[in-house]
Design an enzyme around this catalytic site. Structure first.
Site, PDB file in Angstrom:
ATOM      1  N   ASP A 250       0.756  -0.674  -0.197  1.00  0.00           N
ATOM      2  CA  ASP A 250       0.302  -0.205   0.177  1.00  0.00           C
ATOM      3  C   ASP A 250       0.554   1.148  -0.403  1.00  0.00           C
ATOM      4  OD1 ASP A 250       0.942   0.119   2.689  1.00  0.00           O
ATOM      5  OD2 ASP A 250      -1.137  -1.440   3.322  1.00  0.00           O
TER       6      ASP A 250
ATOM      7  N   LYS B  67      -4.573   2.503  -0.053  1.00  0.00           N
ATOM      8  CA  LYS B  67      -6.650   2.821   0.330  1.00  0.00           C
ATOM      9  C   LYS B  67      -6.654   4.327   0.223  1.00  0.00           C
ATOM     10  CE  LYS B  67      -6.441  -0.184   3.967  1.00  0.00           C
ATOM     11  NZ  LYS B  67      -6.250  -1.043   4.677  1.00  0.00           N
TER      12      LYS B  67
ATOM     13  N   MET C 108      -2.487   8.745  11.764  1.00  0.00           N
ATOM     14  CA  MET C 108      -3.558   9.188  11.109  1.00  0.00           C
ATOM     15  C   MET C 108      -4.501  11.033  11.872  1.00  0.00           C
ATOM     16  SD  MET C 108      -5.168   5.764   9.704  1.00  0.00           S
ATOM     17  CE  MET C 108      -4.891   4.766  11.478  1.00  0.00           C
TER      18      MET C 108
HETATM   19  N1  SAH Z   1       0.395   0.559  10.601  1.00  0.00           N
HETATM   20  C1  SAH Z   1       1.330   1.603  10.491  1.00  0.00           C
HETATM   21  C2  SAH Z   1       0.486   2.706  10.406  1.00  0.00           C
HETATM   22  C3  SAH Z   1      -0.469   2.784   9.401  1.00  0.00           C
HETATM   23  S1  SAH Z   1      -1.713   4.203  10.130  1.00  0.00           S
HETATM   24  C4  SAH Z   1       2.567   2.009  11.425  1.00  0.00           C
HETATM   25  O1  SAH Z   1       2.742   0.764  12.340  1.00  0.00           O
HETATM   26  O2  SAH Z   1       3.500   3.092  11.100  1.00  0.00           O
HETATM   27  C5  SAH Z   1      -1.188   5.691   8.938  1.00  0.00           C
HETATM   28  C6  SAH Z   1      -0.310   6.211   9.784  1.00  0.00           C
HETATM   29  O3  SAH Z   1       0.978   6.043  10.177  1.00  0.00           O
HETATM   30  C7  SAH Z   1      -0.392   7.710   9.133  1.00  0.00           C
HETATM   31  O4  SAH Z   1      -1.488   8.466   8.918  1.00  0.00           O
HETATM   32  C8  SAH Z   1       0.464   8.885   9.535  1.00  0.00           C
HETATM   33  O5  SAH Z   1       0.082   9.178  10.826  1.00  0.00           O
HETATM   34  C9  SAH Z   1       1.545   7.235  11.057  1.00  0.00           C
HETATM   35  N2  SAH Z   1       2.880   7.022   9.305  1.00  0.00           N
HETATM   36  C10 SAH Z   1       3.044   5.634   8.900  1.00  0.00           C
HETATM   37  N3  SAH Z   1       4.294   6.036   8.689  1.00  0.00           N
HETATM   38  C11 SAH Z   1       5.200   7.639   8.738  1.00  0.00           C
HETATM   39  C12 SAH Z   1       5.975   7.527   8.541  1.00  0.00           C
HETATM   40  N4  SAH Z   1       7.577   7.506   7.725  1.00  0.00           N
HETATM   41  N5  SAH Z   1       6.353   8.873   8.984  1.00  0.00           N
HETATM   42  C13 SAH Z   1       4.697   9.881   9.924  1.00  0.00           C
HETATM   43  N6  SAH Z   1       4.190   9.173  10.389  1.00  0.00           N
HETATM   44  C14 SAH Z   1       3.769   7.340   9.403  1.00  0.00           C
END
Ligand code: SAH
Length: 459
Positions: free
Chosen positions: A250, A272, A385
């Protein structure tokens, strides 16, 4: 890519070396290793070249270079100490479309000689495109420690059985799995440990047991790809990425991470959009199921950790219900990655004893969170998010009693080269987001630990 690495069969082909010094002798030596016929043209020769001549390994033409010497040559190397001669060789060879290399002069080279790690039949060539031969040699030295000499014997063993395996297992996918089990399993272990005979017997035994039409059991790997920096992948993630037949990934999976998936794997983007989440999720669950039922090794690659706001649980529920085997590989979650790379420790003896991860995703414009828990002192709150709903988040936290001057930060695209960090307070953060327009993915970190960013930022 400035140069295309190719491995040329020089057996019995005639190559010309212009020059009789030590460098020329070294180049001749390389060509001889590849079993080329080497002709050396030079009016006089050094002791090393003389030794090659005396041993009958090269043919010496005792003369100045002339155009006739190029006739019927596959390639030519000029290594004289006379620049004019080297240039002349280059010009004449070019005119006849013969590949030419002038020692230590990349601009006069059609081909360059790489640093070579010879574990024949395994050969690794490292080139810096002529920019830094020393760096190429250092890299080769590192590879030397990674690829022990026994790999050559392993490759020989595989070579001897290649035809037999092809005859018995005509189906490519079955054959590929057979070889993977040989090369990652006991056979390789035996050969690398010097027990070649036992390795060979084991290979034969596995081949006998393998059926040409074996029904293959599919499997799903639910793998956390981390926050972006490919070096934050786990070894296990990388190994499974290297053996997948198809990958569903994704939006959060970085280009660099995707580049490490097995090149032959089919890549399917299932990113998504915020608003049609639910429909798509069911579709993705079904896609994983369908491909695994076809016997494929399915890689479901998700940003961060699959079990933290990743809906990983839902995806494998469908698989569990259908008895499809699966593995879950944790990844570094955004909170961990972003806090480390931004210099904001999630806990700290002086500032924070606990850390809470929440989703800041709006539902019909609202946030349904346990506000009383989130305003407690001495904790860090990480909001995933949370960018779109930041004004609501900020306002609600304050209305429930969080001090307006509580430190808070935004980390955009953490751990990647695009990382940006904004530090402010919970009251002012929405205004900053409005002005600076951070792009997704962005993480919100709230709590006194944010104060440390100023001194601890390093990336
Ligand atoms: N499973 C993922 C999270 C998915 S939800 C995890 O464990 O990191 C998606 C959210 O994760 C985004 O809206 C943001 O808030 C955060 N996110 C994911 N990767 C990021 C990154 N490299 N830098 C900043 N925020 C990040």
């Amino acid at each position: 890519m400035e140069y295309l690495p190719i491995f040329v069969d020089l057996k019995g082909r005639t190559c010309l070396v212009v020059g009789g010094g030590d460098i020329a002798a070294r180049k001749s030596g390389l060509l001889l290793k590849a079993q080329a016929e080497v002709i050396v043209v030079a009016p006089k020769v050094s002791a090393t070249t003389q030794a090659l001549i005396d041993a009958g390994e090269v043919t010496w033409l005792n003369a100045e270079f002339a155009i006739d010497h190029l006739k019927d040559r596959l390639l030519v190397i000029a290594a004289t100490d006379n620049e004019a001669v080297n240039r002349d060789v280059h010009r004449q060879a070019k005119a006849q479309n013969i590949l030419v290399n002038v020692a230590d002069c990349p601009e006069l080279c059609d081909f360059i000689l790489p640093s070579i790690l010879d574990r024949s039949p395994i050969v690794v060539a490292v080139s810096s495109g002529g920019k830094s031969p020393i760096l190429a040699r250092q890299l080769r030295a590192r590879l030397e420690t990674l690829i022990p000499p026994s790999y050559g014997r392993l490759a020989d063993l595989v070579g001897r059985y290649r035809q037999a395996v092809q005859d018995k297992l005509p189906k490519l996918s079955i054959r590929r799995r057979f070889w993977e089990s040989v090369l990652q399993g006991k056979v390789a272990d035996h050969v690398l440990a010097g027990r070649d005979d036992i390795g060979e017997q084991t290979l034969e035994a596995i081949l006998n047991e393998t059926q040409a039409d074996d029904h293959q059991q599919g499997e799903v790997y639910l793998v956390g790809a981390g926050p972006g920096d490919p070096e934050l992948l786990t070894f296990k993630a990388l190994r499974l990425m290297q053996q997948a037949d198809v990958v569903f990934y994704d939006r959060l999976v970085s280009k660099e991470v995707l580049g490490l998936v097995r090149k032959e794997a089919e890549q399917v983007y299932v990113g998504k959009q915020r608003d049609w989440h639910a429909v798509r999720q069911e579709e993705i669950n079904q896609l994983l199921l369908k491909h695994a039922q076809q016997g494929k090794r399915v890689l479901r690659l998700k940003g961060g950790d699959p079990f933290i706001f990743g809906r990983g649980g839902e995806e494998i529920e469908t698989l569990a219900a259908e008895n499809i085997p699966f593995q879950v590989v944790p990844g570094i979650t955004a909170a961990s990655g972003c806090s480390s790379y931004a210099g904001i420790p999630l806990t700290h003896r002086d500032y924070s004893q606990s850390c809470t991860f929440v989703t800041g995703q709006l539902k019909e414009g609202e946030l349904d969170l346990n506000w009383q828990a989130l305003i407690q002192p001495r904790q860090t709150v990480v909001v995933y998010m949370g960018l779109a709903g930041l004004p609501v988040l900020s306002q609600q936290l304050q209305e429930h009693g969080l001090a307006a001057d509580t430190p808070a930060a935004l980390v955009q695209q953490g751990t990647t080269e695009h990382q940006k960090v904004w530090v402010s307070t919970i009251a002012k953060l929405p205004e900053i987001a409005e002005q600076e327009q951070p792009v997704a993915p962005t993480l919100v970190i709230i709590g006194d630990v944010v104060k440390l960013q100023k001194t601890l930022s390093w990336f």
